[in-house]
Design an enzyme around this catalytic site. Structure first.
Site, mmCIF file in Angstrom:
data_model
loop_
_atom_site.group_PDB
_atom_site.id
_atom_site.type_symbol
_atom_site.label_atom_id
_atom_site.label_comp_id
_atom_site.label_asym_id
_atom_site.label_seq_id
_atom_site.Cartn_x
_atom_site.Cartn_y
_atom_site.Cartn_z
ATOM 1 N N SER A 51 0.764 -1.250 0.100
ATOM 2 C CA SER A 51 -0.012 -0.103 -0.101
ATOM 3 C C SER A 51 0.953 1.110 -0.083
ATOM 4 C CB SER A 51 -0.798 -0.013 1.308
ATOM 5 O OG SER A 51 -1.813 1.244 1.230
ATOM 6 N N GLU A 52 0.567 2.365 -0.917
ATOM 7 C CA GLU A 52 1.597 3.204 -1.076
ATOM 8 C C GLU A 52 1.888 4.244 -0.015
ATOM 9 O OE1 GLU A 52 -1.026 2.620 -2.996
ATOM 10 O OE2 GLU A 52 -1.928 4.293 -4.080
#
Lengths: 221, 235
Positions: A46-47
């Site tokens: 997840s960025e």
């Protein structure tokens, strides 16, 4: 029957190789995580700084400091890690993410992707991490309905909306077909039995290549 | 003799702890560029931002991944009319109605920067780098008017460092030297922002004694931090 969103997610999940590092875009692509075949170990990125992201927790276990890119509560799997944004996007741009699944407004026949802005300037645009993911991930899958709600093809000769990335898409998964973007053009790999190749072509704004098309038939979901 | 040594040490003691919001925010001038940590609400220094309303600085350029939600924190600062321009990657979150109103009525300027470019620009500023070439945004609207260079057959866009006067961030634990640890995904932009500002102010859940943070676990070394304020929040 055209696939529902869960079925498109299921189809994409079958395609993800064991051991992959995968980023799922916000919204519809998040469904893909629900259909990863058992016996495959996939690490979700997840960025906002998570590797080894797990499913949504029980309401009582939610933690405002542990959220995904869509800002929804998530969990961390055993072995997962946290890191800052700069490291997170080094993973993205540096080619360390094997696959990213993104939604789309439009996709062109040469793999251009438009998914961040329309031509409506009255609302503020927002790009988030989409441009970094589009150029950085080793493979880009697009998950989308084949046409817009009013029946306009989303796959076209050239995108009319502002681009997210040029020539970045590898494969398009829609409610009607699976289409690979190749140097020769848009190759239909699978389609649902209910429509003919010509019907599929009529719903697509760029020429399709017909060769050894398999049936797209997910389970009832 | 022993007493004398202790006295000298006390005079030289570095202490970045402050006790009040007033002390924490002292000296922030009008027209400053202010970095605000957080991704959505995770890691957002909501209490520091709201204290900035009382502090009074105005005509600010704010750098934040998002443009606030509801009517608290960043949205409250916007509503108070203190922000001239927002630099962010994704201003349109559910509940960002204050920003949308100001944007649609032309009362706030917006610069969109891709998320990875945003953090890398701040890292570059903090690391003394004069800019960098990134493949992100090549061939898109966001690289218009920017230098594009082909490197080994691929297009890269030149991006400049993003330096700021002030950073307001939220961390979990601090000590008096300003060493910081974070909590889970609330870390996000904190480390890059701490590096990129002349004055970095961290609100933390807990201030511990020097030495209580395992040196192996320090995420932001105190050299990047100027002031720490303990703001205890219920989970």
């Amino acid at each position: 029957m055209p696939l529902n969103r869960n079925q498109i997610a299921w189809r994409i999940a079958q395609e993800i190789e064991d051991g992959s590092y995968v980023n799922l875009g916000i919204g519809m692509p998040e469904l893909v995580a629900n259909y990863i075949p058992e016996n495959r170990e996939i690490i979700f990125h997840s960025e906002n700084g998570i590797l080894g992201m797990g499913p949504q927790p029980e309401k009582s276990e939610e933690d405002g400091d542990l959220i995904n890119a869509g800002k929804k509560p998530v969990t961390l799997l055993t072995g997962g890690s946290y890191f800052n944004h700069t490291d997170s996007f080094a993973m993205v741009r540096g080619g360390h993410i094997d696959l990213c699944v993104l939604g789309a407004f439009q996709i062109s026949k040469n793999g251009d992707l438009a998914n961040w802005a329309t031509l409506d300037n009255s609302k503020p645009p927002g790009v988030g991490g989409a441009m970094d993911l589009a150029v950085g991930a080793k493979n880009i899958f697009v998950m989308t309905e084949h046409c817009t709600k009013d029946g306009t093809p989303k796959i076209m000769e050239e995108c009319s909306y502002p681009l997210t990335g040029q020539g970045v898409v590898n494969t398009i998964f829609t409610d009607l077909a699976v289409i690979d973007i190749t140097s020769e053009g848009l190759k239909v790999r699978e389609k649902i039995n209910e429509i003919s190749f010509m019907e599929l072509q009529n719903k697509t704004g760029a020429p399709l290549i017909e060769s050894d098309i398999k049936e797209l038939s997910p389970p009832v979901l | 003799m022993r007493d004398k040594v202790v006295q000298v040490l006390e005079i030289k003691m570095i202490d970045k702890r402050v006790n009040t919001f007033e002390e924490a925010l002292q000296g922030i001038a009008d027209s400053s560029t202010v970095l605000l940590g957080g991704f959505g609400q995770a890691g957002s220094p909501v209490e520091l931002i709201e204290a900035l309303i009382d502090q009074g600085a105005t005509n600010l350029t704010v750098v934040s991944n998002n443009a606030g939600e509801g009517e608290f924190g960043l949205a409250a600062l916007m509503k108070a009319g203190r922000i001239r321009k927002v630099i962010c990657s994704y201003p349109r979150s559910s509940g960002s109605f204050i920003f949308e109103e100001l944007y649609e009525s032309g009362k706030i300027e917006l610069e969109i920067v891709p998320q990875g470019t945003l953090s890398e620009r701040m890292r570059a500023a903090g690391a003394g780098i004069g800019g960098f070439f990134t493949p992100t945004s090549a061939g898109t609207l966001l690289s218009q008017d920017k230098e594009v260079r082909q490197i080994d057959g691929k297009d890269y866009v030149f991006e400049k460092p993003l330096k700021a006067d002030v950073a307001l961030i939220k961390a979990h634990t601090a000590d008096r030297w300003g060493n910081l640890t974070y909590n889970k995904s609330a870390r996000n932009f904190g480390p890059a922002m701490a590096m990129a500002a002349d004055l970095t102010i961290a609100q933390v859940q807990e201030i511990t004694n020097l030495g209580e943070i395992d040196p192996e676990h320090v995420v932001t070394p105190g050299i990047f931090v100027n002031r720490v304020l303990e703001v205890k929040l219920e989970n």
